[in-house]
Design a protein around this motif. Structure first.
Motif, PDB file in Angstrom:
ATOM      1  N   ALA A 100       0.928  -1.218  -0.105  1.00 39.65           N
ATOM      2  CA  ALA A 100      -0.006   0.050   0.050  1.00 39.65           C
ATOM      3  C   ALA A 100       0.873   1.186  -0.112  1.00 39.65           C
ATOM      4  N   SER A 101       0.323   2.388   0.145  1.00 42.67           N
ATOM      5  CA  SER A 101       1.024   3.617   0.002  1.00 42.67           C
ATOM      6  C   SER A 101       2.043   3.743   1.130  1.00 42.67           C
ATOM      7  N   VAL A 102       3.474   4.176   0.805  1.00 39.05           N
ATOM      8  CA  VAL A 102       4.359   4.272   1.384  1.00 39.05           C
ATOM      9  C   VAL A 102       4.454   5.751   2.056  1.00 39.05           C
ATOM     10  N   THR A 103       4.139   5.782   3.392  1.00 38.87           N
ATOM     11  CA  THR A 103       4.037   6.982   3.922  1.00 38.87           C
ATOM     12  C   THR A 103       5.241   7.788   4.449  1.00 38.87           C
ATOM     13  N   CYS A 104       6.158   6.957   4.639  1.00 40.12           N
ATOM     14  CA  CYS A 104       7.443   7.697   5.043  1.00 40.12           C
ATOM     15  C   CYS A 104       8.561   6.788   5.089  1.00 40.12           C
ATOM     16  N   ALA A 105       9.858   7.111   4.876  1.00 41.96           N
ATOM     17  CA  ALA A 105      11.114   6.413   4.800  1.00 41.96           C
ATOM     18  C   ALA A 105      12.378   7.209   5.424  1.00 41.96           C
ATOM     19  N   VAL A 106      13.006   6.823   6.437  1.00 42.25           N
ATOM     20  CA  VAL A 106      13.969   7.434   7.007  1.00 42.25           C
ATOM     21  C   VAL A 106      15.574   7.021   6.915  1.00 42.25           C
ATOM     22  N   PHE A 107      16.539   7.490   6.752  1.00 41.30           N
ATOM     23  CA  PHE A 107      18.068   7.030   6.478  1.00 41.30           C
ATOM     24  C   PHE A 107      18.340   6.980   8.395  1.00 41.30           C
ATOM     25  N   THR A 108      19.092   5.827   8.572  1.00 41.51           N
ATOM     26  CA  THR A 108      19.479   5.811   9.847  1.00 41.51           C
ATOM     27  C   THR A 108      20.907   6.526   9.899  1.00 41.51           C
ATOM     28  N   THR A 109      21.348   7.052  10.917  1.00 38.40           N
ATOM     29  CA  THR A 109      22.343   7.707  11.002  1.00 38.40           C
ATOM     30  C   THR A 109      23.921   6.998  10.788  1.00 38.40           C
ATOM     31  N   HIS A 110      24.043   6.108  11.707  1.00 37.36           N
ATOM     32  CA  HIS A 110      25.270   5.282  11.848  1.00 37.36           C
ATOM     33  C   HIS A 110      25.269   3.974  11.142  1.00 37.36           C
ATOM     34  N   HIS A 111      24.179   3.683  10.132  1.00 36.92           N
ATOM     35  CA  HIS A 111      23.950   2.527   9.558  1.00 36.92           C
ATOM     36  C   HIS A 111      23.701   2.554   8.167  1.00 36.92           C
ATOM     37  N   SER A 141      21.234   1.831   6.394  1.00 37.25           N
ATOM     38  CA  SER A 141      19.953   0.967   6.201  1.00 37.25           C
ATOM     39  C   SER A 141      19.022   2.201   6.215  1.00 37.25           C
ATOM     40  N   ILE A 142      17.860   2.013   5.964  1.00 37.12           N
ATOM     41  CA  ILE A 142      16.666   3.028   5.756  1.00 37.12           C
ATOM     42  C   ILE A 142      15.349   2.127   6.201  1.00 37.12           C
ATOM     43  N   VAL A 143      14.612   3.072   6.978  1.00 38.16           N
ATOM     44  CA  VAL A 143      13.286   2.422   7.682  1.00 38.16           C
ATOM     45  C   VAL A 143      12.028   3.231   6.846  1.00 38.16           C
ATOM     46  N   SER A 144      11.217   2.302   6.471  1.00 34.50           N
ATOM     47  CA  SER A 144      10.084   2.445   5.858  1.00 34.50           C
ATOM     48  C   SER A 144       8.865   2.248   6.527  1.00 34.50           C
ATOM     49  N   GLY A 145       7.607   3.277   6.364  1.00 34.97           N
ATOM     50  CA  GLY A 145       6.445   2.898   6.878  1.00 34.97           C
ATOM     51  C   GLY A 145       5.322   2.886   5.868  1.00 34.97           C
ATOM     52  N   SER A 146       4.432   2.217   6.068  1.00 32.69           N
ATOM     53  CA  SER A 146       3.208   2.007   4.959  1.00 32.69           C
ATOM     54  C   SER A 146       1.923   2.059   5.690  1.00 32.69           C
ATOM     55  N   ASP A 147       0.784   2.362   4.451  1.00 31.91           N
ATOM     56  CA  ASP A 147      -0.512   2.264   4.995  1.00 31.91           C
ATOM     57  C   ASP A 147      -0.827   0.706   5.024  1.00 31.91           C
ATOM     58  N   ASP A 148       0.003  -0.091   4.707  1.00 32.71           N
ATOM     59  CA  ASP A 148      -0.041  -1.430   4.853  1.00 32.71           C
ATOM     60  C   ASP A 148      -0.019  -2.252   6.078  1.00 32.71           C
ATOM     61  N   CYS A 149       0.357  -1.247   7.097  1.00 35.21           N
ATOM     62  CA  CYS A 149       0.372  -1.583   8.555  1.00 35.21           C
ATOM     63  C   CYS A 149       1.691  -2.292   8.890  1.00 35.21           C
ATOM     64  N   THR A 150       2.668  -1.991   8.027  1.00 35.36           N
ATOM     65  CA  THR A 150       3.999  -2.472   8.467  1.00 35.36           C
ATOM     66  C   THR A 150       4.988  -1.452   8.370  1.00 35.36           C
ATOM     67  N   VAL A 151       6.178  -1.789   9.227  1.00 35.05           N
ATOM     68  CA  VAL A 151       7.511  -0.803   9.009  1.00 35.05           C
ATOM     69  C   VAL A 151       8.401  -2.067   8.664  1.00 35.05           C
ATOM     70  N   LYS A 152       9.308  -1.734   7.759  1.00 37.40           N
ATOM     71  CA  LYS A 152      10.443  -2.395   7.165  1.00 37.40           C
ATOM     72  C   LYS A 152      11.801  -1.565   7.500  1.00 37.40           C
ATOM     73  N   VAL A 153      12.763  -2.460   7.796  1.00 36.65           N
ATOM     74  CA  VAL A 153      14.251  -2.060   7.617  1.00 36.65           C
ATOM     75  C   VAL A 153      14.950  -2.440   6.726  1.00 36.65           C
ATOM     76  N   TRP A 154      15.491  -1.862   5.804  1.00 37.91           N
ATOM     77  CA  TRP A 154      16.430  -2.213   4.602  1.00 37.91           C
ATOM     78  C   TRP A 154      17.701  -1.846   4.566  1.00 37.91           C
ATOM     79  N   ASP A 155      18.516  -2.774   4.076  1.00 38.73           N
ATOM     80  CA  ASP A 155      19.837  -2.518   3.891  1.00 38.73           C
ATOM     81  C   ASP A 155      20.115  -1.750   2.501  1.00 38.73           C
TER      82      ASP A 155
END
Length: 474
Positions: A347-358, A360-374
């Motif tokens: 579903a719609s991706v509502t946000c994505a934020v970079f981590t400072t010391h990793h 990786s990136i963390v994304s949130g969505s209207d599909d009721c999930t938050v995912k951490v990506w490399d």
């Protein structure tokens, strides 16, 4: 969840019904507490039962797959037909390794969804309600923190009432400045990294840069003290009447960035502050020269409206999120920029934020999930957090063990770590928690009296002190 399994036995160690029978609590309150405790016991019993069933299924499938792999291996080594063996594994596909991966992923996700709500025993999280900021006449879309000018920490809020405000974050939490330059909803607010400038994006199709330097002599402090966690108002409008009124009003921006054909949903300063990026419902993002007020690049490629944008704190990386269920990372570290498309949400991706010391990136969505990506591997997420509501603008702490604060449509705010482990949730009572949808969160330094700020459509911003201790029980 229904309470039809009230009589089931469980290992629940929380308060029991008999604990309140001999107390001094009134009979009416005893009845209410008994109902809630019974519900807790029932839910805990059902969660434990579902968890055991999933574990049992997983063990059974692992045995079947192991047996099938053993048979296939023996057939390959002897090049002879193996006698038929009765068992459910006979119906498995011949490529058992691929099948096993799919099964493991499926049941691991279901099991994690149940057990992720249990905090690890070695983690301790302390939450203190510091106060709240009231004054906006409509919902607040965004909140941003700044270390402040002249040693004075401040926060900024962007509201659907077409105004943005700057507040003193510590001491007497009063409104320092009210900005009235936009003609539409103010959707985002960000402070310049070094100068007393603010960047706001609005539904009037523009982003504006304005000055937030307020001389100390122009500030008139209200005698009203901020609300604390011990106050409880019988009248919901009492807090609004008790608001702090801004003593300084700014109406004219220094720069107006125009060119989008639809609402500007987000705006961010790039590292250094000489450039900024805006995201719009016109399906494009634009990079601007903030001093000249001119567009430098147009980022195109999303199939639907762009919902948010974020930048890396030290590298030339930009992420854009869209209703097309993807987010894109734009790399400007070389003369020829590249883009990577991340697919994984439904579903719609509502946000994505970079981590400072990793990386990786963390994304949130209207599909009721938050995912951490490399960032080096965009095919699959490192971890997935299953939620019970749509995710709004999350925030990752540079300190506090890189804790993720996730605001939801259902007025909750939950805290997780980067491994997807659940830590705790913020109080959700009418006092001091939010009463309606929580739209955004931002972290401050752990040295501050308050290091987490959340805002929502109850027209308020709330300050919290969060302390995460990972070694207290070791």
């Amino acid at each position: 969840m229904s309470f039809r399994s009230l009589k089931k036995k469980s290992t629940y160690d929380g308060p029991k019904l008999e604990d309140i029978e001999d107390s001094n609590v009134s009979p009416r309150l005893q009845k209410q507490l008994a109902f809630y405790f019974a519900g807790i016991e029932a839910e805990f019993a059902q969660v434990c039962q579902e968890n055991e069933q999933l574990k049992s299924k997983l063990r059974q499938l692992e045995r079947q797959i192991s047996l099938k792999n053993h048979v296939d291996s023996k057939e390959h080594s002897t090049k002879e037909s193996f006698p038929d063996v009765d068992g459910p594994w006979q119906n498995l596909p011949r490529n058992a390794s691929q099948f096993s991966k799919k099964v493991m992923i499926k049941y691991k996700e279901q099991t994690n969804k149940i057990v992720s709500t249990f905090r690890p025993p070695h983690v301790s999280v302390n939450i203190k309600h510091i106060g709240r900021f009231s004054g906006h006449k409509d919902g607040i879309w965004d909140v941003s923190y700044c270390k402040g000018l002249k040693g004075r920490p401040i926060i900024g809020t962007a509201s659907n009432d077409r105004t943005a405000r700057v507040w003193q974050a510590e001491g007497q939490q009063c409104c320092l400045l009210k900005y009235l330059g936009h003609s539409g909803s103010v959707n985002s607010i960000r402070f310049h990294p070094t100068l007393p400038l603010v960047l706001t994006g609005s539904g009037d199709r523009s982003a504006q840069i304005w000055c937030c330097d307020v001389p100390e002599s122009d500030i008139v402090y209200s005698e009203t003290q901020p609300h604390n966690s011990d106050e409880d108002f019988s009248d919901p409008e009492e807090a609004e009447r008790d608001q702090n009124v801004a003593s300084v009003v700014v109406r004219t921006p220094q720069k107006t960035l125009t060119g989008h054909n639809n609402a500007v949903t987000a705006a961010e300063w790039l590292s250094g502050g000489t450039q900024c990026v805006t995201a719009s419902w016109d399906r494009t993002a634009r990079i601007w020269d903030s001093e000249a007020g001119t567009a430098i690049h147009s980022l195109t490629g999303h199939d639907q409206e762009i919902t948010d944008t974020s930048v890396h704190s030290s590298q030339a990386l930009i992420v854009t999120c869209s209703k097309d269920t993807t987010f894109r990372v734009w790399d400007f570290r070389t003369s020829i920029h590249s883009v990577n498309v991340y697919q994984g949400h439904t579903a719609s991706v509502t946000c994505a934020v970079f981590t400072t010391h990793h990386d990786s990136i963390v994304s949130g969505s209207d599909d009721c999930t938050v995912k951490v990506w490399d960032l080096r591997n965009m095919r699959t997420a490192i971890s997935t957090i299953q939620c019970d509501a749509s995710v709004n603008k999350l925030a990752i702490s540079d300190e506090s063990h890189h804790t993720i604060a996730i605001p939801f449509d259902n007025r909750h705010v939950r805290l997780y770590d980067l491994q997807g482990t659940y830590l705790t949730r913020l109080p959700r009572r009418s006092q001091p928690g939010h009463q309606r949808m929580v739209c955004s969160a931002t972290w401050a330094s752990d040295d501050n009296a308050a290091n987490l700020f959340t805002c929502g459509f109850d027209n308020r911003t709330i300050a919290w002190k969060i302390t995460v201790d990972h070694d207290s029980h070791r």
